[in-house]
Design a protein around this motif. Sequence first.
Motif, PDB file in Angstrom:
ATOM      1  N   THR A  74       0.761  -1.182  -0.072  1.00  0.00           N
ATOM      2  CA  THR A  74      -0.157  -0.057   0.128  1.00  0.00           C
ATOM      3  C   THR A  74       0.743   1.256  -0.084  1.00  0.00           C
ATOM      4  O   THR A  74       0.693   2.079  -0.643  1.00  0.00           O
ATOM      5  CB  THR A  74      -0.942   0.190   1.052  1.00  0.00           C
ATOM      6  OG1 THR A  74      -1.721  -1.193   1.027  1.00  0.00           O
ATOM      7  CG2 THR A  74      -1.725   1.239   1.174  1.00  0.00           C
ATOM      8  N   PHE A 112      -5.257   6.383   1.239  1.00  0.00           N
ATOM      9  CA  PHE A 112      -4.600   5.203   1.658  1.00  0.00           C
ATOM     10  C   PHE A 112      -4.542   4.658   3.480  1.00  0.00           C
ATOM     11  O   PHE A 112      -4.335   5.682   3.854  1.00  0.00           O
ATOM     12  CB  PHE A 112      -3.241   5.047   1.080  1.00  0.00           C
ATOM     13  CG  PHE A 112      -3.106   5.077  -0.411  1.00  0.00           C
ATOM     14  CD1 PHE A 112      -3.065   6.274  -1.253  1.00  0.00           C
ATOM     15  CD2 PHE A 112      -3.211   3.852  -0.948  1.00  0.00           C
ATOM     16  CE1 PHE A 112      -2.935   6.272  -2.503  1.00  0.00           C
ATOM     17  CE2 PHE A 112      -2.984   3.698  -2.370  1.00  0.00           C
ATOM     18  CZ  PHE A 112      -3.166   5.054  -3.221  1.00  0.00           C
ATOM     19  N   ALA A 121      -3.887  -2.667   0.032  1.00  0.00           N
ATOM     20  CA  ALA A 121      -3.525  -3.760  -0.970  1.00  0.00           C
ATOM     21  C   ALA A 121      -3.574  -5.185  -0.332  1.00  0.00           C
ATOM     22  O   ALA A 121      -3.255  -5.506   0.650  1.00  0.00           O
ATOM     23  CB  ALA A 121      -2.334  -3.419  -1.420  1.00  0.00           C
ATOM     24  N   SER A 132      -7.552  -3.683  -3.805  1.00  0.00           N
ATOM     25  CA  SER A 132      -7.402  -3.548  -2.225  1.00  0.00           C
ATOM     26  C   SER A 132      -8.715  -3.561  -1.686  1.00  0.00           C
ATOM     27  O   SER A 132      -9.661  -3.749  -2.285  1.00  0.00           O
ATOM     28  CB  SER A 132      -7.131  -1.771  -2.037  1.00  0.00           C
ATOM     29  OG  SER A 132      -6.090  -1.598  -2.635  1.00  0.00           O
TER      30      SER A 132
END
Length: 191
Positions: A74, A112, A121, A132
């Motif tokens: 990620t 994120f 992810a 994700s």
Amino acid sequence: MMDFVSDLMEIAGESSFPDKQSIDWVSLEKSMGVVLPEDYKAILSKYRSAKFGPILLITPRPGIPGASDPLAATIEWREIFEEVNGDEPGGLPRPCRPSGEPLGDRTSAFQFFPDTPGLLAWGRDDMGGEYSWYVEGPPNTWTVVAHAAKEEWWDEHPMTMSEYLYGIVTGRLDCDVAPRGFEGEGIFQEM
């Protein structure tokens, strides 16, 4: 959820690597600051690595080429997004479908993880697609978000990772991101 795990394991068969090193899920989750969904842990506990159809799961198992944990992947993706989309707030463009229409009711960019809600992810494909979880609420309720990196479009599915993968390999799920056209030996690979 675990029904889809069983269905995927039936498709995949037994592991080709019975002596693989185990994954220390407790330590991994502690280091990431999050509990991961049970279906992800069940699949990667059974298989050394797992590729269902076009999608390779990110595996935190030590000793696997290209191994990474979901948080490290990620962070890597976030850095790429920020570099490519530097003008966008948070480094991400507003999520859109291939038609240019907004993705559901999303009017702003995704964040994120470790920001929450945010993307964490769990997989990638050979065409640059990224898969994700949308981390919001209990881990076994996180939805799947797919991103076609080369095309800059998104798709979201309110289902678990295992249900999503089962839908992809059986052809029962229509996703704008996941590549099509695999069959036979291409349905599952363990590396």
